[in-house]
Motif scaffolding. Structure first.
Motif, PDB file in Angstrom:
ATOM      1  N   THR A 180       9.527  12.811   5.786  1.00  0.00           N
ATOM      2  CA  THR A 180       9.054  13.796   4.789  1.00  0.00           C
ATOM      3  C   THR A 180       8.001  13.206   3.858  1.00  0.00           C
ATOM      4  OG1 THR A 180      10.854  13.223   3.277  1.00  0.00           O
ATOM      5  CG2 THR A 180      11.259  15.025   4.823  1.00  0.00           C
ATOM      6  N   GLY A 181       7.081  12.464   4.402  1.00  0.00           N
ATOM      7  CA  GLY A 181       6.020  11.883   3.577  1.00  0.00           C
ATOM      8  C   GLY A 181       6.296  10.443   3.252  1.00  0.00           C
ATOM      9  N   GLU A 182       6.881  10.154   2.088  1.00  0.00           N
ATOM     10  CA  GLU A 182       7.177   8.783   1.704  1.00  0.00           C
ATOM     11  C   GLU A 182       8.623   8.408   2.012  1.00  0.00           C
ATOM     12  OE1 GLU A 182       6.255   8.413  -2.395  1.00  0.00           O
ATOM     13  OE2 GLU A 182       4.092   8.625  -2.112  1.00  0.00           O
ATOM     14  N   VAL A 183       9.355   9.344   2.605  1.00  0.00           N
ATOM     15  CA  VAL A 183      10.791   9.171   2.735  1.00  0.00           C
ATOM     16  C   VAL A 183      11.258   9.519   4.140  1.00  0.00           C
ATOM     17  CG1 VAL A 183      13.030  10.052   1.929  1.00  0.00           C
ATOM     18  CG2 VAL A 183      11.207   9.610   0.287  1.00  0.00           C
ATOM     19  N   PHE A 184      12.244   8.724   4.654  1.00  0.00           N
ATOM     20  CA  PHE A 184      13.020   9.108   5.825  1.00  0.00           C
ATOM     21  C   PHE A 184      14.325   9.718   5.328  1.00  0.00           C
ATOM     22  CE2 PHE A 184      10.642   5.446   7.710  1.00  0.00           C
ATOM     23  CZ  PHE A 184       9.973   6.157   8.698  1.00  0.00           C
ATOM     24  N   GLN A 185      14.592  10.958   5.702  1.00  0.00           N
ATOM     25  CA  GLN A 185      15.845  11.599   5.333  1.00  0.00           C
ATOM     26  C   GLN A 185      16.857  11.322   6.442  1.00  0.00           C
ATOM     27  OE1 GLN A 185      15.759  13.158   2.291  1.00  0.00           O
ATOM     28  NE2 GLN A 185      17.990  13.076   2.433  1.00  0.00           N
ATOM     29  N   CYS A 208       9.894   4.955   3.102  1.00  0.00           N
ATOM     30  CA  CYS A 208       9.067   4.626   4.264  1.00  0.00           C
ATOM     31  C   CYS A 208       8.023   3.603   3.831  1.00  0.00           C
ATOM     32  CB  CYS A 208       8.387   5.871   4.810  1.00  0.00           C
ATOM     33  SG  CYS A 208       7.333   5.541   6.247  1.00  0.00           S
ATOM     34  N   PRO A 209       7.996   2.429   4.437  1.00  0.00           N
ATOM     35  CA  PRO A 209       7.018   1.412   4.040  1.00  0.00           C
ATOM     36  C   PRO A 209       5.595   1.949   4.159  1.00  0.00           C
ATOM     37  CG  PRO A 209       8.664   0.484   5.519  1.00  0.00           C
ATOM     38  CD  PRO A 209       8.869   1.965   5.522  1.00  0.00           C
ATOM     39  N   PRO A 210       4.701   1.528   3.275  1.00  0.00           N
ATOM     40  CA  PRO A 210       3.322   2.023   3.301  1.00  0.00           C
ATOM     41  C   PRO A 210       2.645   1.872   4.658  1.00  0.00           C
ATOM     42  CG  PRO A 210       3.726   0.797   1.284  1.00  0.00           C
ATOM     43  CD  PRO A 210       4.951   0.630   2.132  1.00  0.00           C
ATOM     44  N   ALA A 211       2.906   0.775   5.351  1.00  0.00           N
ATOM     45  CA  ALA A 211       2.281   0.571   6.665  1.00  0.00           C
ATOM     46  C   ALA A 211       2.689   1.654   7.656  1.00  0.00           C
ATOM     47  CB  ALA A 211       2.646  -0.802   7.205  1.00  0.00           C
ATOM     48  N   LEU A 212       3.949   2.101   7.564  1.00  0.00           N
ATOM     49  CA  LEU A 212       4.416   3.157   8.463  1.00  0.00           C
ATOM     50  C   LEU A 212       3.926   4.529   8.010  1.00  0.00           C
ATOM     51  CD1 LEU A 212       8.117   2.191   9.327  1.00  0.00           C
ATOM     52  CD2 LEU A 212       6.019   1.741  10.613  1.00  0.00           C
ATOM     53  N   GLN A 213       3.780   4.729   6.700  1.00  0.00           N
ATOM     54  CA  GLN A 213       3.299   6.017   6.206  1.00  0.00           C
ATOM     55  C   GLN A 213       1.938   6.353   6.801  1.00  0.00           C
ATOM     56  OE1 GLN A 213       3.408   6.440   1.906  1.00  0.00           O
ATOM     57  NE2 GLN A 213       5.292   5.241   1.769  1.00  0.00           N
ATOM     58  N   LEU A 233       2.388   7.489  10.369  1.00  0.00           N
ATOM     59  CA  LEU A 233       3.213   8.681  10.576  1.00  0.00           C
ATOM     60  C   LEU A 233       2.635   9.933   9.916  1.00  0.00           C
ATOM     61  CD1 LEU A 233       6.762   7.115  10.056  1.00  0.00           C
ATOM     62  CD2 LEU A 233       5.888   8.101  12.176  1.00  0.00           C
ATOM     63  N   GLN A 234       1.359   9.889   9.535  1.00  0.00           N
ATOM     64  CA  GLN A 234       0.763  11.010   8.813  1.00  0.00           C
ATOM     65  C   GLN A 234       0.920  12.330   9.557  1.00  0.00           C
ATOM     66  OE1 GLN A 234      -3.301  10.155   7.822  1.00  0.00           O
ATOM     67  NE2 GLN A 234      -2.789   8.493   6.410  1.00  0.00           N
ATOM     68  N   LEU A 235       0.809  12.307  10.865  1.00  0.00           N
ATOM     69  CA  LEU A 235       0.851  13.540  11.650  1.00  0.00           C
ATOM     70  C   LEU A 235       2.268  13.976  11.987  1.00  0.00           C
ATOM     71  CD1 LEU A 235      -2.120  12.861  14.111  1.00  0.00           C
ATOM     72  CD2 LEU A 235      -2.147  14.100  11.933  1.00  0.00           C
ATOM     73  N   ARG A 236       3.260  13.260  11.486  1.00  0.00           N
ATOM     74  CA  ARG A 236       4.647  13.582  11.834  1.00  0.00           C
ATOM     75  C   ARG A 236       5.463  14.038  10.628  1.00  0.00           C
ATOM     76  NH1 ARG A 236       7.009  12.205  16.827  1.00  0.00           N
ATOM     77  NH2 ARG A 236       5.426  11.482  18.303  1.00  0.00           N
ATOM     78  N   GLN A 237       4.819  14.425   9.569  1.00  0.00           N
ATOM     79  CA  GLN A 237       5.561  14.889   8.405  1.00  0.00           C
ATOM     80  C   GLN A 237       6.375  16.130   8.761  1.00  0.00           C
ATOM     81  OE1 GLN A 237       3.920  15.002   4.517  1.00  0.00           O
ATOM     82  NE2 GLN A 237       2.269  13.556   4.990  1.00  0.00           N
ATOM     83  N   GLY A 238       7.647  16.106   8.329  1.00  0.00           N
ATOM     84  CA  GLY A 238       8.548  17.213   8.622  1.00  0.00           C
ATOM     85  C   GLY A 238       9.171  17.157  10.002  1.00  0.00           C
TER      86      GLY A 238
END
Length: 381
Positions: free
Chosen positions: A247-252, A260-265, A268-273
């Motif tokens: 969900t952006g900066e967070v794994f629920q 979510c570490p900045p490197a992974l953020q 994962l930009q295209l995988r939000q939600g």
């Protein structure tokens, strides 16, 4: 000695495909291990190389010679089976010499080679005994020695240690690796035991359902598994897998959250939600002082707001199900309270928690693996 090259090897039995499009090359003198669950096709590949089975399509080379259609007796390979297949009426010396005798080797050369092999395997004192007078480990050495005495181009080993007890298996595994370093024969070894694969191999071929999942050296496969199957098969205890939503900066993760570490953020930009599978190995779960905290003054529900835990950075609250003291460490088998998803944790040997405890654990987020939940493929090589 020679290299072994497989090009698009497929083996079908009636309407069933045992192995499909298998391609790899074992360089001269290397030790390769094929590993995977039962029924994955590893023994079929080994038997095909030996000439005991015939591929439906594809090409097999030993050295520069195409082996398609060449019978097993003409391939100059030696195979050691799980059950050793020693001749019970023959002495150890005669078992060792059997392959040489069948090749018409002269008596002097045969005796010299048998004695040399027996010394290298520490079975020279057993030459006059018969197999029934030997322990399992001794029989296994005789089977190896019979293959070595032939001085083949290629060694094929089909789960040769599976009949030994744990301690003897460990000892023999070390001896086998030392032996390979001495003789340098190209070796292909089949096992379902990931410890054998990790400790013996120059390169590992991971198989599942008749197909290659990944090829690489042990450390690369452990550190960068290609997919969920490889990630969970290699490693003891296996990698933990947590279903999460990004969900952006967070794994629920259920009703809990992980940063979510900045490197992974960025990746994962295209995988939000979207859902992802998070992988983390048991040795990468601990807390700030490297001891798990068992002082559970608050239940996970106490942190909840609208059914969701607030961001706890790298912390998860879990419920201990089983504690397994292993001497130098303690294995904790736990669950996430809301979902029941299992989590294995390696703790210090002096950890003193109990079944039923609620504990707060810290994940090393720099050691997270992320997999596609549909394909199982690792999202980042």
């Amino acid at each position: 000695m020679a290299n072994v090259r497989l090009e698009g090897i497929t083996r079908k039995y009636n309407n069933a495909t045992a192995i499909e499009d298998i391609s790899f090359e074992v360089p001269d003198g290397q030790f390769w291990v094929m590993v995977g669950p039962s029924g994955c096709g590893k023994s079929t590949i080994l038997r095909t190389i030996a000439g005991l089975d015939t591929q439906s399509s594809g090409n097999l080379y030993i050295g520069n010679t195409l082996m398609n259609g060449i019978p097993a007796r003409a391939r100059d390979v030696a195979m050691v089976f799980q059950n050793y297949a020693l001749y019970p009426h023959m002495t150890v010396a005669k078992n060792l010499a059997f392959g040489l005798r069948m090749r018409g080797t002269d008596a002097k050369t045969m005796q010299e080679r048998v004695e040399t092999v027996a010394r290298s395997l520490d079975i020279a004192h057993l030459l006059d005994r018969k197999p029934k007078q030997l322990s399992g480990g001794q029989q296994q050495r005789v089977a190896l020695g019979r293959a070595i005495a032939r001085q083949p181009q290629v060694f094929l080993l089909d789960e040769p240690l599976s009949n030994l007890d744990a301690q003897l298996r460990d000892d023999t595994r070390a001896e086998l690796k030392q032996l390979h370093q001495q003789v340098g024969i190209t070796t292909i070894y089949v096992t379902h035991d990931q410890v054998e694969a990790m400790t013996l191999a120059d390169q590992i071929v991971v198989l599942n359902r008749g197909q290659i999942q990944q090829i690489g050296d042990p450390q690369t496969i452990y550190a960068r598994p290609a997919n969920l199957m490889v990630a969970t098969f290699l490693g003891n205890p296996p990698m933990n897998i947590l279903h999460a939503t990004y969900t952006g900066e967070v794994f629920q993760v259920g009703n809990q959250s992980l940063s979510c570490p900045p490197a992974l953020q960025e990746k994962l930009q295209l995988r939000q939600g979207q859902g992802v599978e998070l992988g983390i190995r048991p040795e990468h779960i601990t807390n700030k002082d490297e001891k798990l905290n068992t002082e559970n003054e608050q239940e996970p529900e106490a942190f909840c707001r609208d059914g969701v835990l607030p961001l706890q950075h790298s912390l998860l609250i879990v419920e201990v199900k089983l504690v397994e003291p292993l001497g130098r460490e303690t294995l904790i088998r736990a669950n996430l309270p809301a979902s029941g998803v299992p989590l294995n944790i390696q703790a210090a040997s002096d950890w003193r928690g109990h079944s039923g405890d609620r504990i707060s654990v810290q994940l090393d987020l720099n050691q997270l693996f992320v997999f596609d939940p549909t394909t199982g493929d690792a999202l980042f090589p």
